[in-house]
Write a protein that holds these residues in place. Structure first.
Motif, PDB file in Angstrom:
ATOM      1  N   ALA A 222       1.728  -4.113   4.798  1.00 35.72           N
ATOM      2  CA  ALA A 222       1.880  -3.381   6.057  1.00 35.72           C
ATOM      3  C   ALA A 222       3.323  -3.390   6.551  1.00 35.72           C
ATOM      4  O   ALA A 222       3.764  -2.437   7.199  1.00 35.72           O
ATOM      5  N   ALA A 223       4.066  -4.446   6.222  1.00 37.58           N
ATOM      6  CA  ALA A 223       5.444  -4.569   6.717  1.00 37.58           C
ATOM      7  C   ALA A 223       6.474  -3.972   5.766  1.00 37.58           C
ATOM      8  O   ALA A 223       7.672  -4.022   6.055  1.00 37.58           O
ATOM      9  N   ALA A 224       6.025  -3.395   4.640  1.00 37.80           N
ATOM     10  CA  ALA A 224       6.951  -2.919   3.609  1.00 37.80           C
ATOM     11  C   ALA A 224       7.085  -1.400   3.632  1.00 37.80           C
ATOM     12  O   ALA A 224       6.201  -0.679   4.107  1.00 37.80           O
ATOM     13  N   ASP A 225       8.199  -0.927   3.088  1.00 37.78           N
ATOM     14  CA  ASP A 225       8.389   0.513   2.875  1.00 37.78           C
ATOM     15  C   ASP A 225       7.718   0.974   1.590  1.00 37.78           C
ATOM     16  O   ASP A 225       7.440   2.165   1.417  1.00 37.78           O
TER      17      ASP A 225
ATOM     18  N   GLN B  76       6.733 -14.165   0.842  1.00 40.84           N
ATOM     19  CA  GLN B  76       5.463 -14.083   1.554  1.00 40.84           C
ATOM     20  C   GLN B  76       4.516 -15.036   0.822  1.00 40.84           C
ATOM     21  O   GLN B  76       4.185 -14.805  -0.336  1.00 40.84           O
TER      22      GLN B  76
ATOM     23  N   ARG C 100      12.597  -1.787   1.944  1.00 43.64           N
ATOM     24  CA  ARG C 100      11.935  -3.091   1.924  1.00 43.64           C
ATOM     25  C   ARG C 100      10.733  -2.984   0.982  1.00 43.64           C
ATOM     26  O   ARG C 100       9.815  -2.182   1.240  1.00 43.64           O
TER      27      ARG C 100
ATOM     28  N   PHE D 102       7.655  -4.885  -1.103  1.00 42.59           N
ATOM     29  CA  PHE D 102       6.776  -6.047  -1.249  1.00 42.59           C
ATOM     30  C   PHE D 102       6.214  -6.050  -2.664  1.00 42.59           C
ATOM     31  O   PHE D 102       5.686  -5.034  -3.135  1.00 42.59           O
TER      32      PHE D 102
ATOM     33  N   SER E  43       0.340   6.520   5.529  1.00 39.86           N
ATOM     34  CA  SER E  43       1.771   6.280   5.699  1.00 39.86           C
ATOM     35  C   SER E  43       2.651   7.031   4.701  1.00 39.86           C
ATOM     36  O   SER E  43       3.869   7.095   4.873  1.00 39.86           O
TER      37      SER E  43
ATOM     38  N   THR F 193      -0.704  -8.238   4.984  1.00 41.62           N
ATOM     39  CA  THR F 193       0.453  -8.432   5.857  1.00 41.62           C
ATOM     40  C   THR F 193       1.735  -7.995   5.170  1.00 41.62           C
ATOM     41  O   THR F 193       2.566  -7.291   5.754  1.00 41.62           O
ATOM     42  N   GLY F 194       1.907  -8.406   3.905  1.00 36.42           N
ATOM     43  CA  GLY F 194       3.098  -8.021   3.162  1.00 36.42           C
ATOM     44  C   GLY F 194       3.184  -6.527   2.956  1.00 36.42           C
ATOM     45  O   GLY F 194       4.269  -5.931   3.085  1.00 36.42           O
TER      46      GLY F 194
END
Length: 296
Positions: free
Chosen positions: A63-66, A48, A2, A4, A101, A60-61
C-alpha cells in the motif's frame, strides 16, 4: 520510485535490489530474519519486517509503494500444497492493496511446455485455481488488470545460475556427489532453459519500467541446455562419470527433482528481448559449471 519487494534477500531478489538501487529507486525489502534485514540495510535498502505468511505486513508494504515486485516463494517441494497456498494468498493480498491505483505489480512465475516447439510468452498458463501449481498465481495476478492494477508476469527459467547458487543445479551436484555418478534421464535429450542471475535481475528492473499491463516476460537466456550436457559438466566438476538413469528409476535416483530433470521444456525469450531491449550478457550455464563455484 518507491518499490516494495518480497524475496528481496533471496537469490533473484538480491540481484534485483542491486539493479533498482543502481537505477536510483527507493527499495523496501520484506525481511523475515535479522540477517536478511541487515543485508538489505547494508545495501542501502529499507526494511519491512515479515514473511510470506504475514499478509498484514505484505499489504502494508504494498500500500505504501509506487510498485511491487513479488519474488518470494516457499519452494517447499516436499509439501507443494503449502507453497501453493502461501503464493496465492500473497498475490491476492498485493492485488487487493493495489486495486484501483494503476500501480505496477510484477510477479514471478515459472515456464511451461509446448509439445514439439519452444514455449513462448504468448502461451497462456494452464494453471487456474488454488489447487494448481503456484496456486494459479500467474492467472490470478493477470486478472487484476480488470481492477485497475498494472500486472506484469515474469516467468523464470528453472535454472537461474551463478556463483552462490543453491538451487536446482546445486541440488543435482549434491546428488551426484552422494551417488558417485552424475545422472541424466534416458538419453539426456531433455532441455532445461537457463539464465544467469545478473541477467534475471536486470530483466526484472526493465520489466518494471517498460512492460505494459498484462505483459508476460520470459527470463530466459538459453532456450534449452540438454540435460546430458548438464550431467556431463557436473561429472567433470566432481570427477565422476555421467550415466543414464531410466525414467522408471529416476524418482529413486534423484528424489523429488527426478520428474523435473526428465522434462523437455525449451523456452523462448525472443518477444521479451524485443519488447524490453534486453540482451542477456552473463555466462552460460555450462560456463558456470566449468568453474569451481558449484563444487566447493
Amino acid at each position: 520510485m518507491r518499490v516494495f519487494i518480497t524475496g528481496a534477500s533471496g537469490w533473484i531478489g538480491s540481484a534485483t535490489v542491486d539493479e533498482l538501487l543502481a537505477g536510483g529507486h527507493d527499495v523496501v525489502g520484506l525481511a523475515r530474519s535479522d540477517a536478511s534485514a541487515a543485508a538489505l540495510k547494508a545495501k542501502g535498502a529499507q526494511v519491512q519486517r515479515g514473511d510470506l505468511d504475514d499478509l498484514d505486513s505484505i499489504r502494508t508494504g504494498a500500500a505504501a509503494a509506487d510498485a511491487v515486485i513479488h519474488l518470494a516463494n516457499k519452494h517447499d517441494f516436499g509439501n507443494p500444497a503449502v507453497s501453493n497456498s502461501a503464493e496465492r494468498a500473497a498475490v491476492e493480498a498485493i492485488g487487493e492493496a493495489l486495486a484501483g491505483s494503476n500501480r505496477v505489480f510484477l510477479l514471478a512465475s515459472g515456464v511451461g511446455s509446448a509439445p514439439g516447439r519452444a514455449f513462448t510468452e504468448q502461451d497462456p498458463s494452464p494453471h487456474h485455481g488454488p489447487d494448481s501449481p503456484r496456486g494459479g498465481s500467474e492467472n490470478l495476478g493477470l486478472e487484476y488488470v480488470d481492477r485497475e492494477v498494472h500486472p506484469v508476469v515474469v516467468r523464470f527459467a528453472p535454472t537461474v545460475h551463478g556463483d552462490g547458487d543453491h538451487g536446482l543445479i546445486k541440488h543435482l551436484v549434491g546428488i551426484a556427489r552422494e551417488k558417485g555418478v552424475a545422472g541424466y534421464v534416458d538419453d539426456g535429450a531433455g532441455r532445461w532453459p537457463a539464465v544467469h542471475r545478473s541477467d534475471a535481475g536486470r530483466l526484472v528492473s526493465l520489466g518494471l519500467q517498460k512492460a505494459p499491463a498484462g505483459a508476460i516476460l520470459h527470463a530466459i537466456a538459453e532456450e534449452g541446455v540438454p540435460t546430458r550436457e548438464i550431467a556431463e559438466a557436473i561429472g567433470r566438476g566432481l570427477g565422476v562419470p555421467a550415466v543414464s538413469v531410466t525414467r522408471e528409476d529416476a524418482p529413486a535416483h534423484f528424489g523429488w527433482i527426478g520428474g523435473f530433470f526428465g522434462m523437455d521444456v525449451p523456452t523462448s525469450s525472443t518477444l521479451t528481448q524485443q519488447l524490453l531491449g534486453w540482451t542477456p550478457t552473463g555466462p552460460t550455464l555450462l560456463e558456470d559449471l566449468a568453474t569451481d563455484s558449484y563444487f566447493r
